[in-house]
Design a protein around this motif. Structure first.
Motif, PDB file in Angstrom:
ATOM      1  N   GLU A 102       0.828  -1.213   0.000  1.00  0.00           N
ATOM      2  CA  GLU A 102       0.000   0.000   0.000  1.00  0.00           C
ATOM      3  C   GLU A 102       0.857   1.256   0.000  1.00  0.00           C
ATOM      4  O   GLU A 102       0.560   2.221  -0.694  1.00  0.00           O
ATOM      5  CB  GLU A 102      -0.934   0.010   1.204  1.00  0.00           C
ATOM      6  CG  GLU A 102      -2.175  -0.796   0.976  1.00  0.00           C
ATOM      7  CD  GLU A 102      -3.241  -0.503   1.999  1.00  0.00           C
ATOM      8  OE1 GLU A 102      -3.367   0.662   2.428  1.00  0.00           O
ATOM      9  OE2 GLU A 102      -3.946  -1.439   2.365  1.00  0.00           O
ATOM     10  N   LYS A 103       1.939   1.243   0.758  1.00  0.00           N
ATOM     11  CA  LYS A 103       2.822   2.405   0.824  1.00  0.00           C
ATOM     12  C   LYS A 103       3.485   2.663  -0.531  1.00  0.00           C
ATOM     13  O   LYS A 103       3.608   3.803  -0.967  1.00  0.00           O
ATOM     14  CB  LYS A 103       3.883   2.183   1.900  1.00  0.00           C
ATOM     15  CG  LYS A 103       4.715   3.403   2.194  1.00  0.00           C
ATOM     16  CD  LYS A 103       5.659   3.162   3.341  1.00  0.00           C
ATOM     17  CE  LYS A 103       6.469   4.401   3.640  1.00  0.00           C
ATOM     18  NZ  LYS A 103       7.444   4.187   4.690  1.00  0.00           N
ATOM     19  N   ARG A 114       1.129   4.248  -3.137  1.00  0.00           N
ATOM     20  CA  ARG A 114       0.733   5.632  -2.903  1.00  0.00           C
ATOM     21  C   ARG A 114       1.649   6.640  -3.582  1.00  0.00           C
ATOM     22  O   ARG A 114       1.386   7.833  -3.546  1.00  0.00           O
ATOM     23  CB  ARG A 114       0.692   5.932  -1.405  1.00  0.00           C
ATOM     24  CG  ARG A 114      -0.644   5.586  -0.802  1.00  0.00           C
ATOM     25  CD  ARG A 114      -0.762   6.110   0.601  1.00  0.00           C
ATOM     26  NE  ARG A 114      -0.721   4.990   1.521  1.00  0.00           N
ATOM     27  CZ  ARG A 114       0.107   4.861   2.541  1.00  0.00           C
ATOM     28  NH1 ARG A 114       0.958   5.800   2.823  1.00  0.00           N
ATOM     29  NH2 ARG A 114       0.075   3.790   3.291  1.00  0.00           N
ATOM     30  N   LYS A 130      -6.121  10.544  -8.010  1.00  0.00           N
ATOM     31  CA  LYS A 130      -5.136   9.683  -7.349  1.00  0.00           C
ATOM     32  C   LYS A 130      -5.842   8.572  -6.583  1.00  0.00           C
ATOM     33  O   LYS A 130      -5.423   7.411  -6.643  1.00  0.00           O
ATOM     34  CB  LYS A 130      -4.265  10.515  -6.409  1.00  0.00           C
ATOM     35  CG  LYS A 130      -3.161   9.721  -5.760  1.00  0.00           C
ATOM     36  CD  LYS A 130      -2.245  10.580  -4.941  1.00  0.00           C
ATOM     37  CE  LYS A 130      -1.154   9.715  -4.327  1.00  0.00           C
ATOM     38  NZ  LYS A 130      -0.183  10.482  -3.579  1.00  0.00           N
ATOM     39  N   LYS A 131      -6.932   8.898  -5.906  1.00  0.00           N
ATOM     40  CA  LYS A 131      -7.701   7.887  -5.170  1.00  0.00           C
ATOM     41  C   LYS A 131      -8.278   6.838  -6.122  1.00  0.00           C
ATOM     42  O   LYS A 131      -8.216   5.637  -5.857  1.00  0.00           O
ATOM     43  CB  LYS A 131      -8.834   8.554  -4.398  1.00  0.00           C
ATOM     44  CG  LYS A 131      -8.425   9.082  -3.057  1.00  0.00           C
ATOM     45  CD  LYS A 131      -9.647   9.242  -2.177  1.00  0.00           C
ATOM     46  CE  LYS A 131      -9.284   9.478  -0.749  1.00  0.00           C
ATOM     47  NZ  LYS A 131      -8.927  10.823  -0.409  1.00  0.00           N
ATOM     48  N   GLU A 160      -5.415   4.655  -7.420  1.00  0.00           N
ATOM     49  CA  GLU A 160      -4.909   3.759  -6.374  1.00  0.00           C
ATOM     50  C   GLU A 160      -5.884   2.619  -6.114  1.00  0.00           C
ATOM     51  O   GLU A 160      -5.465   1.462  -5.965  1.00  0.00           O
ATOM     52  CB  GLU A 160      -4.671   4.533  -5.074  1.00  0.00           C
ATOM     53  CG  GLU A 160      -3.384   5.321  -5.063  1.00  0.00           C
ATOM     54  CD  GLU A 160      -3.189   6.097  -3.780  1.00  0.00           C
ATOM     55  OE1 GLU A 160      -3.966   5.902  -2.819  1.00  0.00           O
ATOM     56  OE2 GLU A 160      -2.261   6.908  -3.744  1.00  0.00           O
TER      57      GLU A 160
END
Length: 145
Positions: free
Chosen positions: A62-63, A66, A114-115, A118
Motif C-alpha cells: 500500500e505504501k 501511494r 489519485k484515489k 490507487e
C-alpha cells in the motif's frame, strides 16, 4: 475520431508528459470555441507506482502504491497514440470540466484522480471482463521502449 473514445488507453507523444500513459475522459471531435482543432481531455499517470514483489507485506504494498502522481490535460488528438486497451474506470464523475479552470480546484481533482487510480491499482483482480482487466494491468505498467 472513431478510435479515440472515453476509456481508451493512450500514450502521450508530445509535451511535458510525452511517453506517459493516459486514459481518455472526453473527446471534442469538432473542437470548441477556444480550441478550433479536435482534442480530448485525458487523465494519466505522471509517476507510476513503485515495483511490488510477492514477498512484500500488505502494508508495504500500500505504501509503494501511494507514490502514484496523476495529471489531467487537454491535448490535441494528433499528439496522442491510441492503444488497443480499454479501461473501465469511471473518470467522468471524478473529473468536472468546470473545476479545471481554477488552479485550486484542479488540485482537488488530481487528489480525487489519485484515489481512483490507487483503488484500481490495488483491486485489479476485481475487474469484470478479461479485456478490461488487460487494459488495467497495461495502464499501470511502465512503458518499455
Amino acid at each position: 475520431m472513431a478510435i479515440i473514445k472515453s476509456g481508451k488507453v493512450v500514450i502521450v507523444l508530445a509535451g511535458r508528459y510525452a511517453g506517459k500513459k493516459a486514459v481518455v475522459v472526453k473527446t471534442f471531435d469538432e473542437g470548441s470555441d477556444e480550441k478550433r482543432f479536435s482534442h480530448c481531455l485525458i487523465a494519466g499517470i505522471a509517476r507510476g507506482p513503485r515495483t511490488v514483489t510477492r514477498g512484500m507485506s500488505k502494508k508495504k504494498v500500500e505504501k509503494r502504491s501511494r507514490t502514484m502522481k496523476p495529471f489531467i490535460k487537454y491535448i490535441n488528438v494528433r499528439h496522442i497514440f491510441p492503444t488497443r486497451y480499454v479501461v473501465d474506470m469511471d473518470l467522468k464523475k471524478s473529473v468536472d470540466e468546470a473545476d479545471l479552470v481554477d488552479d485550486e480546484r484542479k488540485v482537488d481533482v488530481k487528489k480525487g484522480l489519485k484515489k481512483v487510480f490507487e483503488d484500481r491499482y490495488l483491486n485489479q483482480k476485481a475487474v469484470t471482463s478479461e479485456k478490461k482487466a488487460q487494459g488495467s494491468s497495461y495502464f499501470f505498467q511502465k512503458l518499455r521502449f
